[in-house]
Structure formats: C-alpha cells, structure tokens
Design an enzyme around this catalytic site. Sequence first.
Site, PDB file in Angstrom:
ATOM      1  N   ASP A 120       0.830  -1.208   0.000  1.00 44.51           N
ATOM      2  CA  ASP A 120       0.000   0.000   0.000  1.00 44.51           C
ATOM      3  C   ASP A 120       0.864   1.256   0.000  1.00 44.51           C
ATOM      4  O   ASP A 120       2.036   1.223   0.386  1.00 44.51           O
ATOM      5  CB  ASP A 120      -0.894   0.028   1.256  1.00 44.51           C
ATOM      6  CG  ASP A 120      -1.943  -1.065   1.217  1.00 44.51           C
ATOM      7  OD1 ASP A 120      -2.231  -1.578   0.117  1.00 44.51           O
ATOM      8  OD2 ASP A 120      -2.463  -1.402   2.300  1.00 44.51           O
TER       9      ASP A 120
HETATM   10  N1  URA Z   1      -1.632  -6.038   3.462  1.00 46.58           N
HETATM   11  C1  URA Z   1      -2.054  -4.762   3.484  1.00 46.58           C
HETATM   12  O1  URA Z   1      -3.085  -4.461   4.058  1.00 46.58           O
HETATM   13  N2  URA Z   1      -1.297  -3.840   2.869  1.00 46.58           N
HETATM   14  C2  URA Z   1      -0.133  -4.119   2.239  1.00 46.58           C
HETATM   15  O2  URA Z   1       0.509  -3.224   1.710  1.00 46.58           O
HETATM   16  C3  URA Z   1       0.290  -5.454   2.227  1.00 46.58           C
HETATM   17  C4  URA Z   1      -0.479  -6.400   2.849  1.00 46.58           C
END
Ligand code: URA
Length: 256
Positions: A104
């Site tokens: 993310d």
């Molecule tokens: N899970 C999430 O919620 N975000 C990420 O970036 C990776 C795994």
Amino acid sequence: MKIRINKFIAGSGFASRRKVDELIEQGRVRINGKVPLEPGVMIDPDVDIVTIDDEVISLEKEKVYILLNKPPKTICSSYDDKGRKTVIDLVNSRVRVFNVGRLDYDAEGVLLLTNDGELANMLTHPRYQVERVYHVKIKGVISPLRIQELKKGVFLRDGFVKPSSVRVIKSTGINSWVEVVLREGKHHEVKRLFDYLGYEVIRLKRVEFAGLRVDDIPVGGYRELTPKEVRRLYAYVKSRMTKAGPERKKERDIIY
Ligand code: URA
C-alpha cells in the site's frame, strides 16, 4: 518461432503475465494495429508488431532484479494519475522494471522490482504460496484470544485467509507490534484482517518476501540481487510448486 502474446509481453519486462492479461482485456494491446480477440493468441516476434498504448514492445533479454526498501508515501505502480511518487521513480535502472506484487501507499519494506515476468508471475500467484512476513503496528493492546482468532483464519470477501503464524512482538500498553506471516497477496490483506478484529493499523512493514530481506538497505534505498540470490529465488518458487495450494474452505456467514 511463435509465442503466446501474454508470454511475449511478460518477457519484454512490461508487466507480469497476469497484469498483461488485464491489459489485453482492456483492449490496450494491439498486434499489427488490431486488438486481439483472445488473450492466448500466438504471435511471431520476428514478424508481428505488438504495441501497448501505442508503445512498441520488444523482448528484453537481460533480466534485472532490484530489491527496494520501499518507503511510505510511494505508490506501487509505474505511473500514478494523481502525480504521486512511484516506486519506479526511486530506482535508476538501465532497463524498464515493474513491481512484483504491491504494498500500500503507506506501507514500507521489502519490494522486488524486475523485468522477469515469469518469475514475477510465480512469486505472486496464490498457487505458489510465497511467504510474506509483516510487522504490524496497531492501536491498542491485543489479547491472546484475538491472536488465537487470527491464527484460526478469517473469511474475507475474496476468500479465507489463515496466517501461517501470528505472534505479538511487543506491546507498550498503548500500541502493539504483531508479526503476521501470510502466503497469499490479497489486496489490503493485513489491514482487513486487523479491521475484522477491530484494530486500526498505524504502521505496516513487510520484513520478508520469499526469503528476501532489506536489513542491509536504508529506507528508500535499493540494490540489485546477486546471481546467487536470483538462483535461490527460482529454487524457492520451484520448491513451493510441489507443496499444497492455498487452504480452501466453504464460505460461512462471516465475510469481511
Ligand atoms: N496487506 C495490506 O493491508 N497492505 C499491504 O501493503 C500489504 C499487505
């Protein structure tokens, strides 16, 4: 020699095989100026001209593998229409690379960039059950009961997720750090698991991906993998192939 269009584009380093299928479906790929009618169509790289959004695609023979310690506030994409910094902006690569899977915008840690579409496909496909280790900072203190609940697995709207391990690393009474090991890369997976349990994630670090770590790389920095590390990655995915696939369960009433 003829080759399947998606394999050809993945081999060019433009994107992973799955992403390529999406591009074909979206009608962005053309063969000799025409949109192919199916993703599995065969082409002759010596004769046919393949374009994506009018850019001519050619096979990239040199494979590049870059290990990035992704900082927060960077987007895992080669382009962002909101003008945010992308992970590709951070690296100075002699050939075009793309990110293997995603973290993310606010997440940080291990991210592999490559132009090897085949390896990227294996590393991200659920069949290979590639291990991802996350360190998650949450608001509040998490009880052993909630940890047990997480260990048993949670039904998310796109399938059942059962971490291979969960443990509390430390707790200050205000916040806690929890280590979660997952073997699939569902969208916002970690955040949705903790949301289900009623905890807000305030920091998310991926500390390991397919055995790769970034302990030797400063945040925002990167380095190329050594040939030995690349061989190890291939051996890793091949060893995963023989192991059992993702755990499947019938959907119950809890879908989050
Ligand atoms: N899970 C999430 O919620 N975000 C990420 O970036 C990776 C795994």
